[in-house]
Design an enzyme around this catalytic site. Sequence first.
Site, mmCIF file in Angstrom:
data_model
loop_
_atom_site.group_PDB
_atom_site.id
_atom_site.type_symbol
_atom_site.label_atom_id
_atom_site.label_comp_id
_atom_site.label_asym_id
_atom_site.label_seq_id
_atom_site.Cartn_x
_atom_site.Cartn_y
_atom_site.Cartn_z
ATOM 1 N N CYS B 108 60.229 -53.395 -44.067
ATOM 2 C CA CYS B 108 59.461 -53.409 -42.817
ATOM 3 C C CYS B 108 58.261 -52.504 -43.082
ATOM 4 O O CYS B 108 58.403 -51.284 -43.113
ATOM 5 C CB CYS B 108 60.291 -52.881 -41.647
ATOM 6 N N CYS B 111 57.068 -50.342 -39.619
ATOM 7 C CA CYS B 111 57.911 -49.234 -39.141
ATOM 8 C C CYS B 111 59.142 -49.197 -40.030
ATOM 9 O O CYS B 111 59.012 -48.939 -41.217
ATOM 10 C CB CYS B 111 58.198 -49.315 -37.649
ATOM 11 N N SER B 112 60.316 -49.480 -39.485
ATOM 12 C CA SER B 112 61.508 -49.437 -40.337
ATOM 13 C C SER B 112 62.571 -50.370 -39.793
ATOM 14 O O SER B 112 63.757 -50.012 -39.768
ATOM 15 C CB SER B 112 62.059 -48.017 -40.418
#
Lengths: 210, 200
Positions: B108, B111-112
């Site tokens: 990603c 972000c995560s």
Amino acid sequence: MDGVHDLGGLAGFGPVEIEADEPIFHEDWERRVFRINTAAMTAGLIGGGRFRHSIERMAPDHYLSSSYYEHWLTGLATLLVERGVASRDDLEARAGGRFPLSGPDRGSAPGVSGGDPTEPRFAVGHQVRVREWHAPGHTRAPRYVQGKRGVVTRHDGAFSVPDIEAHSDAKHLEPTYSVQFASRELWGEGGSPGETVQVDLWESYLEDSQ
Amino acid sequence: MSPDHAHSHHPEPIAPVEARVAALETVLAENGLLDRTALDEIVAHFEDDLSPLNGAKVVAHAWVDPDYRARLLDDGTPAIAELGFGGPEGDHMVVVENTSTVHNLVVCTLCSCYPWPILGLPPRWYKAPAYRSRAVREPRALLREMGTAVPESVEIRVWDSSAEVRYLVLPRRPAGTEELTETALAGLVTRDSMIGVERL
């Protein structure tokens, strides 16, 4: 926004360090951040797009020098100040020092297309180009695919457009797609054959490129 | 202290992160928004129930049951729910299968995003700039550096989780495991193989 969070393709960060037997939380304050984040989400103080954008607005040097849960803490504190739940002075007095917050929100919700969210405009196999608009606010179109051409490989149903959700209380559903990009399309001569990147994109990010 | 003053000529030190967390906790508590008991139960759920062991069960089941594998690849979310897994960050699952010609890698970049119900909360490296920046730019070189050599003849397909879908890589079943039970097979499946940074 073309913020520091939009990391795809940047160079210079060095090797990926995998930590063996990594704990879920390294320190108790991280668990506490997870807890207050859950509380704020439950209370409806933060939602997906708004929360992500509150982190994206962090000062670049702070973003890169702080960990994931400090990002959460900073974004959440910023939203609470912006919503008038707390003042910055109040937070700093309580914390006994400077409490860095994210920068101002410069975005606004884009207009809606008016299309039927349940009728995808593009079919699998369709060639598309990602619009290049460098939004001042929140978007989920990474900079490294804006302006690039790819092929739709999957349709995923309709979801709330983050660009709208982050800057208004409105929700507008649009189809989303997985779009495949050749490495050479993204990185030119620096790309590699035999590598492709799939990016999931909302319909209004895309234009016909057949 | 005004924000302007704090940021202009004589910035005072940033308060320790624990003190900033405590400040926010107090604000939420004073607004009646911090029910610690209820919240601790939710956090405990993340710590105790969500882990890569869940994903490993999904993978092992797909290895031994061709019908399940077909359902999993066709529509990941209900197939994963058959084994009892689902919830936030796992509501729209797509499972991508490694083959003799394609190796999949999940990231990603913005972000995560990560499939919490089947892999738990993400490790630190997955959230760090080095992985997020390089996975889409030079995946083969990155994997080699991480000890995973992917032959040039195998396409590397990187999945950037930029919208609502979360991805699970279905690794190839290792050779010589025909006699193993499903439980034993699940024991071979690592978190990193389900992200795609490792090959079994």
